[in-house]
Design an enzyme around this catalytic site. Structure first.
Site, PDB file in Angstrom:
ATOM      1  N   ASP A 246       0.938  -1.229  -0.058  1.00 43.71           N
ATOM      2  CA  ASP A 246      -0.035   0.061  -0.027  1.00 43.71           C
ATOM      3  C   ASP A 246       0.936   1.343   0.095  1.00 43.71           C
ATOM      4  O   ASP A 246       0.262   2.221  -0.510  1.00 43.71           O
ATOM      5  CB  ASP A 246      -0.929   0.234   1.146  1.00 43.71           C
ATOM      6  CG  ASP A 246      -2.192  -0.899   1.061  1.00 43.71           C
ATOM      7  OD1 ASP A 246      -3.348  -0.483   0.622  1.00 43.71           O
ATOM      8  OD2 ASP A 246      -1.903  -2.210   1.271  1.00 43.71           O
ATOM      9  N   LYS A 257      -1.106  -4.962   4.285  1.00 39.18           N
ATOM     10  CA  LYS A 257      -2.231  -5.537   5.105  1.00 39.18           C
ATOM     11  C   LYS A 257      -1.599  -5.961   6.442  1.00 39.18           C
ATOM     12  O   LYS A 257      -0.647  -6.768   6.525  1.00 39.18           O
ATOM     13  CB  LYS A 257      -3.064  -6.559   4.306  1.00 39.18           C
ATOM     14  CG  LYS A 257      -4.312  -7.061   5.152  1.00 39.18           C
ATOM     15  CD  LYS A 257      -4.890  -5.945   5.916  1.00 39.18           C
ATOM     16  CE  LYS A 257      -5.686  -4.969   4.778  1.00 39.18           C
ATOM     17  NZ  LYS A 257      -6.173  -3.926   5.240  1.00 39.18           N
TER      18      LYS A 257
END
Length: 358
Positions: A246, A257
Site C-alpha cells: 500500500d 495489510k
C-alpha cells in the site's frame, strides 16, 4: 472474463441519466456479486472508507473517478468549474484512507491535469478530467501485466507460493499485482503453481477474495489460517512469498495489510524469498522510512464482530485494530514493479527507477 472493480457509467437510470461511478461491492464476495452506483465524491469517499472498494491501485482509480464525478456537478453550479472549486472534494477523497499512497498519487495527477488545463486555456473541463481518470485505470492494467512478467521470472515450475491478503484483478485496474504474477506464471507460462492463501484476519480478504479469484482462474490453492504460515514454511512447503503493498518508503520499508510483517519475518527465518509486487505509483520517495508511514486504525467492530452478526469476543473489550503493518526493507528479497525488479540495497534501486524530478 475479467471483472473490473471500478467503472465509469456515463448515463445511469438510477441517477436520472447522470453519470455514476459503479463499483463491485467487495464486501459481499464471494457469496454475492453486487454492484453499487455512486453519484458524488462524498459517496465515493464513503465507499473507499467502508471498503466497498479496496486494494491500493483500485482505491486510487476510485478517487480519480470520484473527482471527475464531482466536476460534473460543480460545472452546473453558480461558481463554475475551476481548480479551487474542487478543493473540498479532493480533500474529502484524500482523507478516506490514509495509508495507501496510490490514492494521493491519483488525486494529485488529477489536480495537476486541472492546473495545466487552467493555465493553458483558462478553463477546466469535465471531459479532460474524465480522460485523465480513464488513463490512470488503463495504465494500471498495462503496468500490472508488465510487472507480472517480471515477477513470474522469479517463480520456478512446480512451485508452492504463499500470499497474504488479496492482490488480484479487483484490487487494481485489472490483472492484479502479486496475484497477477501467480496468474501469469500458472495460466500463461504453464508453470503449474500451487498457492497457500492466508485467510487474512480480521476482514478475511484472503479467504473471501484471493481463494475465490484463484479458484475462478483454475489455479490450485489451499486456504490456511494466518497462524499456520510458519508451520507450512517449516515443513518446506513454501518456495516463495509474494505480497502486494500500500506504500513503499524511499528506503524500501513496505506497508501492507496487517500480518504481512509476521509473514516476512517467518520467511526470513526459513530462508524463503519474500517478494513485494506493486506499481511504482505505490513508491513514496517523500517518505524516508516506514517509521513515518501513517497507519490507518479501524473500528473495534471489525474484530469483535467480523461477520456483522454474532460477536466472537466480549463486546466491551478494548481493541487495537491497525489495518496495516510495515515490513522493514531488510526482510524483502526484491520489489517487483512495472519498471523492473529492485534488489537490495532497495533505497538505491528505487532511486534509479524513479522518474527525474523537476
Amino acid at each position: 472474463m475479467e471483472v473490473l472493480s471500478v467503472v465509469w457509467v456515463a448515463e445511469a437510470e438510477s441517477h436520472g441519466g447522470d453519470p455514476v461511478v459503479r463499483m463491485l461491492d467487495q464486501r459481499r464476495l464471494p457469496g454475492k456479486v453486487e454492484f453499487v452506483n455512486l453519484g458524488s465524491a462524498t459517496e465515493v469517499s464513503d465507499a473507499i472508507r467502508s471498503m466497498v472498494v479496496r486494494g491500493a491501485p483500485a482505491i486510487g482509480i476510485a478517487g480519480a473517478y470520484g473527482l471527475a464525478l464531482e466536476a460534473v456537478h460543480v460545472e452546473r453550479g453558480a461558481d463554475g468549474l475551476r481548480p479551487d472549486t474542487l478543493d473540498a472534494a479532493y480533500q474529502e477523497l484524500l482523507n478516506a484512507r490514509p495509508t495507501a499512497v496510490n490514492l494521493q498519487w491519483a488525486l494529485d495527477r488529477m489536480r495537476d491535469g486541472m492546473l495545466r488545463e487552467w493555465e493553458d486555456t483558462g478553463k477546466v473541463t469535465k471531459e479532460k478530467m474524465l480522460a485523465t481518470a480513464r488513463a490512470i485505470q488503463e495504465e494500471d492494467q498495462s503496468d500490472n501485466k508488465r510487472m507480472a512478467e517480471y515477477g513470474a521470472s522469479l517463480i520456478r515450475a512446480e512451485s508452492n507460493v504463499l500470499t497474504h491478503c488479496h492482490t488480484g484483478s479487483i484490487a487494481t485496474g485489472g490483472w492484479g499485482t502479486a496475484l497477477g504474477v501467480i496468474q501469469t506464471a500458472h495460466c500463461l507460462q504453464g508453470k503449474n503453481i500451487h498457492c497457500w492463501v492466508d485467510e487474512t484476519r480480521p476482514r478475511s480478504q484472503g479467504a473471501r477474495l484471493t481463494a475465490w479469484e484463484l479458484m475462478s482462474l483454475g489455479i490450485p490453492c489451499t486456504l490456511i489460517v494466518d497462524n499456520a504460515s510458519g508451520l507450512v514454511m517449516r515443513k518446506k512447503l513454501v518456495d516463495a512469498v509474494f505480497v502486494g503493498a500500500d506504500r513503499i518508503a524511499a528506503n524500501g520499508d513496505t506497508a501492507n495489510k496487517i500480518g504481512t510483517y509476521n509473514v516476512a519475518v517467518l520467511a526470513h527465518e526459513h530462508k524463503i524469498p519474500f517478494y513485494v509486487v506493486a506499481p511504482f505509483s505505490t513508491v513514496d520517495l517523500d517518505t524516508p522510512s516506514g517509521d513515518t508511514i501513517p497507519i490507518e486504525e479501524r473500528s473495534a467492530e471489525e474484530v469483535i464482530c467480523p461477520t456483522g452478526k454474532d460477536a466472537i469476543a466480549p463486546t466491551d473489550v478494548k481493541v487495537y485494530n491497525p489495518a496495516f503493518d510495515v515490513t522493514p526493507a531488510k526482510f524483502i528479497t526484491a520489489i517487483v514493479t512495472e519498471r523492473g525488479i529492485v534488489y537490495p540495497p532497495l533505497n538505491e534501486g528505487l532511486q534509479k527507477l524513479a522518474p527525474a524530478r523537476s
